[in-house]
Enzyme design. Structure first.
Site, PDB file in Angstrom:
ATOM      1  N   LYS A 177       2.263  -1.310  -5.243  1.00 48.13           N
ATOM      2  CA  LYS A 177       2.422  -2.668  -5.802  1.00 48.13           C
ATOM      3  C   LYS A 177       3.851  -2.854  -6.326  1.00 48.13           C
ATOM      4  O   LYS A 177       4.476  -3.882  -6.091  1.00 48.13           O
ATOM      5  CB  LYS A 177       1.379  -2.902  -6.911  1.00 48.13           C
ATOM      6  CG  LYS A 177      -0.039  -3.022  -6.344  1.00 48.13           C
ATOM      7  CD  LYS A 177      -1.129  -2.904  -7.399  1.00 48.13           C
ATOM      8  CE  LYS A 177      -2.509  -2.846  -6.758  1.00 48.13           C
ATOM      9  NZ  LYS A 177      -3.592  -2.570  -7.715  1.00 48.13           N
ATOM     10  N   GLN A 184      -4.184  -1.181 -13.986  1.00 47.25           N
ATOM     11  CA  GLN A 184      -4.828  -0.462 -12.891  1.00 47.25           C
ATOM     12  C   GLN A 184      -6.134   0.177 -13.373  1.00 47.25           C
ATOM     13  O   GLN A 184      -6.156   0.898 -14.369  1.00 47.25           O
ATOM     14  CB  GLN A 184      -3.868   0.616 -12.338  1.00 47.25           C
ATOM     15  CG  GLN A 184      -4.367   1.299 -11.090  1.00 47.25           C
ATOM     16  CD  GLN A 184      -4.499   0.353  -9.892  1.00 47.25           C
ATOM     17  OE1 GLN A 184      -3.630  -0.456  -9.614  1.00 47.25           O
ATOM     18  NE2 GLN A 184      -5.621   0.442  -9.183  1.00 47.25           N
ATOM     19  N   ASP A 214      -4.568 -10.306 -11.318  1.00 51.20           N
ATOM     20  CA  ASP A 214      -5.630  -9.586 -10.593  1.00 51.20           C
ATOM     21  C   ASP A 214      -6.877 -10.459 -10.469  1.00 51.20           C
ATOM     22  O   ASP A 214      -7.771 -10.165  -9.680  1.00 51.20           O
ATOM     23  CB  ASP A 214      -5.988  -8.283 -11.327  1.00 51.20           C
ATOM     24  CG  ASP A 214      -5.512  -7.050 -10.568  1.00 51.20           C
ATOM     25  OD1 ASP A 214      -5.264  -7.150  -9.346  1.00 51.20           O
ATOM     26  OD2 ASP A 214      -5.401  -5.982 -11.200  1.00 51.20           O
TER      27      ASP A 214
END
Ligand SMILES: NC(=O)c1ccc[n+]([C@@H]2O[C@H](COP(=O)([O-])OP(=O)(O)OC[C@H]3O[C@@H](n4cnc5c(N)ncnc54)[C@H](OP(=O)(O)O)[C@@H]3O)[C@@H](O)[C@H]2O)c1
Length: 294
Positions: free
Chosen positions: A52, A96, A119
């Site tokens: 990412k 994460q 997200d």
């Protein structure tokens, strides 16, 4: 049978994002900025966050990677999230998952500013999505929609089966395929571990999304001829022929299922790169919203 090539589609979408980001940066003097939070040293998480951050560099975004030891307390982590919420230079925040067991992922997600929730996991984001209001979309289902769009796959009127009901993949995927929109307008069945006669459902499906986390779960005898199969699963299995001693496989028994399909995603190089596209599109959108660019 056609392979839905996540690497090729994501390269195409990333080039569009890069172009738009460059033009917006020239106008505003600012770059979209993604902050990634990594707790502990889970190798898979390291690898996901690494790709990412690399993608941010590739697209001309700013990025910050914040690493914390696995023994950070929940309160300390929440304080770090608050700093990112308050940081004017940060457009998007991603934490994460999974987090260590002593930290509640819900608590962490709920404390991310919804305006920076790239997200797409925050309850406000998911609530807006459910109501059909403008919102970030959860990155993996969003990436799958982008993939379907790219290949001009019209889901209108299709019977779709989503296997899995997690908050990050199965449930939002079910909502998005069933929404009054494009892609969407499908009749969707959501299956899970308590579903009776799963095969009865999958055999009726024009499109199956497998998001289970069990290698080779979807077998050829569960899929009708001509079906479209989207494999979200990422499972590591032993493979003595590989230097590392292992390899990644999906939730679909690809070799036997693929010949029956009209379209199918491989693992790797299918949904994985599309998830990063979804995240990057959300980050660009957050940047635009925060800078009043419509
Ligand atoms: N490619 C990507 O970018 C990406 C992104 C996210 C996740 N993933 C991968 O996708 C997979 C799923 O992720 P997730 O976060 O959604 O997983 P998860 O939270 O563990 O959810 C798995 C779902 O599968 C269902 N399930 C388990 N066994 C089943 C069975 N025998 N029959 C039917 N359903 C069954 C579970 O049902 P219950 O609810 O009844 O327990 C649950 O809803 C994982 O391999 C993950 O690594 C990939």
């Amino acid at each position: 049978m056609q392979i839905l090539d996540g690497t090729a589609v994501s390269a195409h979408i990333k080039s569009q994002i890069k172009e738009e980001a460059a033009s917006l940066s020239a106008k505003t003097g600012k770059k979209p900025h993604l902050a990634a939070v990594l707790v502990g040293n889970n190798p898979a998480s390291e690898s996901y966050v690494g790709s990412k951050v690399r993608t941010c560099e590739e697209l001309g975004f700013d990025s910050t990677l914040l690493r914390f030891d696995g023994d950070i307390t929940e309160q300390q982590l929440l304080a770090e999230i608050q700093k990112l919420n308050d940081n004017e230079a940060v457009d998007g925040i991603l934490v994460q998952l999974p987090l260590p067991g002593h930290i509640s992922p819900d608590m962490v997600i709920n404390n991310i500013d919804p305006a920076k929730d790239v997200d797409g996991f925050h309850p406000i984001t998911q609530g807006k999505m459910l109501l059909g209001q403008r919102s970030f979309l959860p990155a993996t289902p969003y990436g799958i929609l982008l993939m379907l769009e790219h290949y001009n796959i019209d889901t209108t009127g299709m019977n779709c089966v989503v296997i899995g009901r997690s908050n990050i993949v199965g449930t939002p995927m079910t909502v998005l395929l069933g929404r009054n929109g494009t892609p969407g307008n499908a009749t969707v069945t959501m299956c899970h571990s308590k579903t009776k006669d799963l095969k009865e459902h999958t055999l009726r499906a024009d499109l199956i999304v497998a998001a289970i986390g069990r290698s080779f779960f979807l077998k050829a005898d569960m899929v009708k001829d001509g079906a479209i199969v989207i494999d979200v699963g990422i499972n590591r299995i032993d493979d003595a022929t590989k230097k590392s001693g292992s390899r990644l496989v999906g939730d679909v028994d690809f070799d036997n299922v693929a010949p029956k399909c009209s379209y199918i995603t491989p693992v790797p190089k299918g949904v994985g790169p599309m998830t990063i596209c979804g995240l990057m599109k959300n980050t660009l959108e957050a940047f635009k919203l925060r800078n009043n660019i419509h």
